[in-house]
Design an enzyme around this catalytic site. Structure first.
Site, mmCIF file in Angstrom:
data_model
loop_
_atom_site.group_PDB
_atom_site.id
_atom_site.type_symbol
_atom_site.label_atom_id
_atom_site.label_comp_id
_atom_site.label_asym_id
_atom_site.label_seq_id
_atom_site.Cartn_x
_atom_site.Cartn_y
_atom_site.Cartn_z
ATOM 1 N N LEU A 71 -6.406 41.506 -38.293
ATOM 2 C CA LEU A 71 -6.009 40.488 -37.399
ATOM 3 C C LEU A 71 -6.483 40.612 -35.971
ATOM 4 O O LEU A 71 -6.856 39.853 -35.005
ATOM 5 C CB LEU A 71 -4.514 40.048 -37.439
ATOM 6 C CG LEU A 71 -3.828 39.571 -38.617
ATOM 7 C CD1 LEU A 71 -2.358 39.440 -38.362
ATOM 8 C CD2 LEU A 71 -4.334 38.366 -38.991
ATOM 9 N N ASP A 117 3.823 46.441 -19.958
ATOM 10 C CA ASP A 117 2.343 46.064 -20.593
ATOM 11 C C ASP A 117 2.648 44.569 -20.704
ATOM 12 O O ASP A 117 2.035 44.097 -21.728
ATOM 13 C CB ASP A 117 1.749 46.744 -21.584
ATOM 14 C CG ASP A 117 0.359 46.548 -21.876
ATOM 15 O OD1 ASP A 117 -0.174 46.292 -20.907
ATOM 16 O OD2 ASP A 117 0.097 46.824 -23.197
ATOM 17 N N TYR A 129 -4.319 51.405 -29.378
ATOM 18 C CA TYR A 129 -3.438 52.474 -30.136
ATOM 19 C C TYR A 129 -3.430 52.212 -31.408
ATOM 20 O O TYR A 129 -2.703 52.812 -32.317
ATOM 21 C CB TYR A 129 -2.407 52.899 -29.472
ATOM 22 C CG TYR A 129 -2.469 53.299 -28.056
ATOM 23 C CD1 TYR A 129 -2.729 54.544 -27.823
ATOM 24 C CD2 TYR A 129 -2.429 52.459 -27.099
ATOM 25 C CE1 TYR A 129 -2.889 55.132 -26.601
ATOM 26 C CE2 TYR A 129 -2.641 53.214 -25.659
ATOM 27 C CZ TYR A 129 -2.716 54.414 -25.523
ATOM 28 O OH TYR A 129 -2.901 55.017 -24.198
ATOM 29 N N VAL A 131 -4.145 46.077 -36.274
ATOM 30 C CA VAL A 131 -3.109 44.862 -36.686
ATOM 31 C C VAL A 131 -3.661 44.248 -37.987
ATOM 32 O O VAL A 131 -4.773 43.805 -37.929
ATOM 33 C CB VAL A 131 -2.652 44.048 -35.735
ATOM 34 C CG1 VAL A 131 -1.473 43.130 -36.059
ATOM 35 C CG2 VAL A 131 -2.150 44.656 -34.333
ATOM 36 N N ARG A 165 -7.520 44.359 -33.164
ATOM 37 C CA ARG A 165 -7.493 45.874 -32.718
ATOM 38 C C ARG A 165 -6.990 46.038 -31.340
ATOM 39 O O ARG A 165 -7.133 45.173 -30.554
ATOM 40 C CB ARG A 165 -8.672 46.373 -32.738
ATOM 41 C CG ARG A 165 -9.126 46.763 -34.189
ATOM 42 C CD ARG A 165 -10.689 47.041 -34.465
ATOM 43 N NE ARG A 165 -10.993 47.369 -35.775
ATOM 44 C CZ ARG A 165 -10.967 48.578 -36.222
ATOM 45 N NH1 ARG A 165 -10.572 49.517 -35.576
ATOM 46 N NH2 ARG A 165 -11.240 48.764 -37.764
ATOM 47 N N GLY A 166 -6.375 46.973 -30.967
ATOM 48 C CA GLY A 166 -5.719 47.336 -29.641
ATOM 49 C C GLY A 166 -6.210 48.651 -29.572
ATOM 50 O O GLY A 166 -6.806 49.468 -30.052
#
Length: 916
Positions: free
Chosen positions: A647, A766, A652, A655, A649-650
């Site tokens: 779904l 954040d 860390y 998803v 990417r971040g």
């Protein structure tokens, strides 16, 4: 008759051959189930070892034990008693030790030896136990049998868990495939009680026995079933099988099962061993057997169970009934459920220990952080208020002298008649006055005059002091109350015998202000001055012959004493002594406060060291153990989640989509691979904060976690965080277009979520567009709580998204107002209705350039479509001074007012609507 017996034996042999393959298949299934159990048991054992090591280190560190690695804290047991009290509770520790050490054991119970033997043969394969005919069953006296793993086949008699008996068995005389019946039975003429109670211990090189022991209960005529369970159940993981060889349970069977249920509360796997028609419990339309109804009445089964033994709605009994012996492989499912239940219970207990102690660490960190912040402020406040009190009292003494003189004159005038009357009627102490009025000696006259003087001085003293106190009483409310509380708090945290010196000096200052009467009753200048005046009276009266002591004489003496008192001298003396005493007490207070400050300085240095240790070492280390135990609990209960399509990417993690897990659907799965020990500990601590937060409709729910030890083909370990899945994020929502009312409602939802976090003592750190998710009704929830931390646990690390980061984040010293700043930036996007960067940020070529501009005061520009009140709210939220930013409790009603004005009235601002 002979043909019938032969036919019966043939049918039995054919049945055994048919079930032989099923038994071997069931044995393999059981083996896989025990491998599954052993895999997770090993993880539980490792976690328990690490937990015990952690508590041992804490005990050595803070108990002041000899050789402890941190002896500088050994004297701080009283101050840091909460850390010293963090221990592994004995009851939980003993339970967990027993759980991880217990070996699984299958107990084969049943109506008769034939059924029990058939189950044992089915599990182990072959014909190890002879199957008795109906006539043999009636007179059977078999002893208990225990099958254990060994490198070679051996048979012996032994007392349970004690020692082997020296006894010659038939099996010792040669090879055998079936254990001789003579070795299985207890001889009728056996008189030795040890031999009668001994069990037959059989060791076999069988693969199944590597993971589990098998105990076959004896005949009822030899020993009660309850004795078998009593001997073993406390030190094994019990899997109980009950062989049913008759159509229904007898009265004796029911009594036996009732005793087992009430005494041991163990689930039971019931299996028919006789050749009957197929009767699976799961038949939806079939007629239920009598046995099934009996087990329901006994409480072992509940209506709504399927044939696999899975619990239906409202079911709490994990017992299981299989009415075909060929289905014995279902014992694998049952045993897996039973063993899994033990592991889950142990994981829950262990995680409760972790969570409880981790909360103690976090609470202690809050206390220490507050102590570090508030103690210097308390010292400064106390010093400032004492100075104000001292100066106020000195000013009072300067201007009160004239008032005191007038007060004394006024008091004397108002009391004169009453004083004279009291003096005339005064009864002297220790002086005998003749009734006929004869003169007394000069010494007695002097004593009488003294007593009259005492009466006048005491009455005057009381009246003057009461008026003086009332004139300065406002100081008590202005200075004394809060200052005394501060001092008590400071002295309480300074555990030394001399810690109350400062309070004593403060009391002396207060004594000087409120208890002036001591200057009349001690050997003070005022008393000496009064005494000199009284001496003059005596000299005037006593140079002639001693007078007669009459009421008129006493009244005259009192009159002369009152007239000779100088109000101005008394007032001057009172103020002089008051100032002198006040100055002395003030200097002593300042010195003792300095001493108190020095003591606190050393203590706060130790507190800071301990706070750092709790925040950077103890809490993260315990949090990792907590994450492991909680993840073990989740994977045992719900299994490993199935990873779907990616779904997003971040920084860390990645998803993924996850259709369902643990009864929740749809789900999102965030996979995080911590690169080192520090990231592991940080992730574990943040996971604890997320799990500790109560559920809230403005926060995305965290369903659970699973640690994947095979991630990347086993090259790394990943933590899988399973959360609820929403429709889209705010970034996508703004790109596709949202109405003004919808956007303002989203802003209100975000404020509500942030406010809830702050009320829980947690800072998000954040807040941004992609961390606000929207459901299908466009209601918002805050997600990605990965940076969330309680203020007391924040290390000052620079985290977040550059555009939304407050200037003070770069200094490392910040609080929850950074979320208010981030919301101000977020609100700019919400009001603009687009995801286009503000010009001030778009011009920045790099993150460093952006950070420098933000530190210098760069903020998003005002767009022409902005409402005046919205713009003022943004400016207030991103104020460069954190202390000037509004609290979320203030932002929320302001935002609600804006929404009501712009969206719920006829004068709706069209400018903002045009941005959609």
């Amino acid at each position: 008759m002979q043909r019938d017996g032969t036919r019966s034996a043939r049918r039995m042999d054919e049945g055994d051959r048919r079930t032989g393959s099923a038994g071997r298949s069931g044995s393999r299934e059981l083996g896989r189930g025990f491998s599954y159990y052993n895999k997770y048991l090993a993880r539980l054992q490792q976690n328990l070892r690490d937990t015990k090591r952690f508590f041992r280190d804490i005990k050595l560190t803070y108990s002041g034990a000899p050789g402890g690695p941190d002896t500088e804290f050994s004297g701080a047991e009283g101050e840091f008693g909460q850390l010293h009290s963090i221990t592994f509770p004995r009851q939980e520790e003993e339970y967990l030790k027993l759980t991880v050490r217990c070996r699984p054991c299958i107990f084969i119970l049943g109506q008769n030896c034939s059924g029990r033997g058939r189950v044992a043969n089915g599990l182990l394969g072959g014909q190890l136990l002879p199957i008795l005919t109906h006539g043999d069953i009636e007179c059977c006296k078999r002893r208990r049998i225990r099958f254990r793993h060994g490198k070679q086949t051996l048979v012996s008699l032994a007392l349970p868990e004690q020692y082997e008996l020296v006894h010659q068995l038939v099996a010792h005389q040669g090879k055998w495939d079936t254990i001789p019946e003579e070795d299985l039975d207890v001889p009728e003429d056996e008189e030795d009680p040890a031999h009668r109670l001994a069990e037959l211990e059989v060791t076999l090189p069988h693969q199944l026995l590597q993971d589990v022991d098998i105990v076959v209960s004896p005949c009822r005529s030899s020993q009660a079933v309850s004795m078998t369970l009593e001997d073993y159940v406390d030190h094994v993981q019990s899997i109980v099988v009950y062989a049913v060889s008759e159509e229904m349970l007898s009265k004796q069977d029911e009594e036996e099962l009732t005793e087992i249920k009430e005494k041991y509360k163990l689930p039971v796997f019931f299996i028919r061993t006789s050749s009957t028609k197929d009767r699976l419990i799961g038949g939806s339309e079939g007629v239920r057997s009598v046995l099934y109804e009996q087990l329901i009445e006994l409480g072992y089964l509940q209506r709504g169970l399927c044939n696999c033994g899975a619990a239906g709605s409202g079911s709490t009994a994990p017992s299981m009934l299989v009415e075909q012996f060929e289905k014995i492989r279902q014992l694998s499912t049952f045993s897996r459920q039973v063993l899994q239940m033990h592991l889950v219970d142990a994981a829950i207990v262990l995680n409760m220990v972790h969570s409880r102690c981790l909360d103690l660490f976090i609470n202690k960190a809050f206390d220490m952080h507050r102590d570090l912040q508030i103690t210097p402020k308390r010292l400064e406040y106390t010093r400032q208020k004492e100075n104000e009190l001292y100066e106020s009292l000195m000013r009072i003494s300067d201007r009160k002298q004239e008032e005191l003189k007038d007060m004394i004159v006024e008091t004397l005038n108002s009391m004169r008649e009453q004083l004279l009357e009291d003096a005339a009627n005064m009864q002297f102490k220790d002086i005998v006055i003749p009734q006929n009025g004869e003169p007394v000696s000069a010494h007695e006259v002097k004593c009488c005059i003294f007593q009259i003087k005492e009466l006048i001085i005491s009455r005057l003293n009381q009246a003057v002091v009461n008026k003086l106190i009332s004139s300065v009483d406002y100081l008590r409310e202005s200075f004394v109350g809060t200052m005394e509380r501060c001092l008590r708090s400071l002295e309480k945290s300074q555990q030394e015998s001399s810690s109350h010196v400062t309070s004593n000096h403060l009391k002396q200052i207060l004594n000087a202000a409120y208890h002036v009467e001591v200057t009349f009753n001690s050997g003070s200048t005022v008393t000496r001055m009064v005494w000199e005046q009284i001496v003059q009276i005596i000299q005037r009266i006593t140079w002639v012959s001693p007078p007669t002591i009459t009421p008129e004489w006493k009244r005259r003496v009192a009159q002369d004493a009152i007239e000779t008192l100088s109000a101005s001298k008394l007032a001057k003396s009172i103020c002089s002594q008051f100032c002198k005493r006040l100055k002395s007490s003030h200097e002593a207070f300042a010195a003792s406060l300095k001493q108190l400050e020095v003591g606190h300085s050393g203590r706060l240095e130790k507190t800071n060291d301990l706070w750092l240790r709790v925040r950077k070492d103890h809490a993260p280390r315990l949090a990792r153990l907590s994450l492991e135990s909680r993840s073990l609990q989740d994977v045992l209960l719900h299994g490993k989640p199935r990873i779907g399509r990616e779904l997003g990417r971040g920084q860390y993690g990645v998803v993924y989509l996850c259709d369902s897990w643990g009864g929740h659907f749809p789900c999102a799965l965030k996979s995080v691979v911590p690169p080192d020990e520090k990231h592991w500990n940080d992730l574990a601590l943040e996971f604890h904060y997320m799990r500790s937060l109560p559920k809230h409709e403005r926060l995305v729910d965290l369903h659970g976690s699973v640690i994947d030890y095979s991630y990347g083909g086993g090259s790394s370990i990943a933590v899988l965080l399973i959360t609820e899945r929403l429709h889209r994020d705010l970034y996508v929502g703004l790109k596709t277009g949202l109405s003004l009312e919808t956007r303002l409602q989203i802003a209100l939802d975000v404020v509500e979520g942030i406010r809830f976090l702050h009320n829980q003592g947690v800072v998000h750190r954040d807040i941004k567009l992609k961390n606000v998710l929207l459901d299908k009704k466009h209601r918002a929830k805050i997600t990605d709580l990965g940076f969330c931390k309680p203020e007391a646990m924040m290390s000052g690390s620079i985290v977040g998204t550059p555009i939304h980061m407050a200037p003070e984040l770069f200094s490392g010293k910040y609080d929850n107002s950074v979320d208010v700043y981030a919301f101000g930036i977020l609100f700019w996007y919400i009001c603009s209705g687009s995801v286009k960067l503000p010009e001030a940020f778009e011009k920045c070529a790099s993150k460093d350039h952006l950070w420098n501009n933000v530190r210098k005061g760069a903020r998003p520009e005002r767009l022409t479509i902005f409402d005046e009140e919205c713009w003022k709210l943004m400016e207030a939220c991103w104020n460069g001074d954190p202390s000037q930013r509004p609290l979320m409790g203030i932002v929320q009603p302001m935002l609600q007012g804006i929404m009501d004005r712009l969206c719920h009235t006829q004068e709706t601002g069209k400018a903002l609507e045009d941005s959609t």
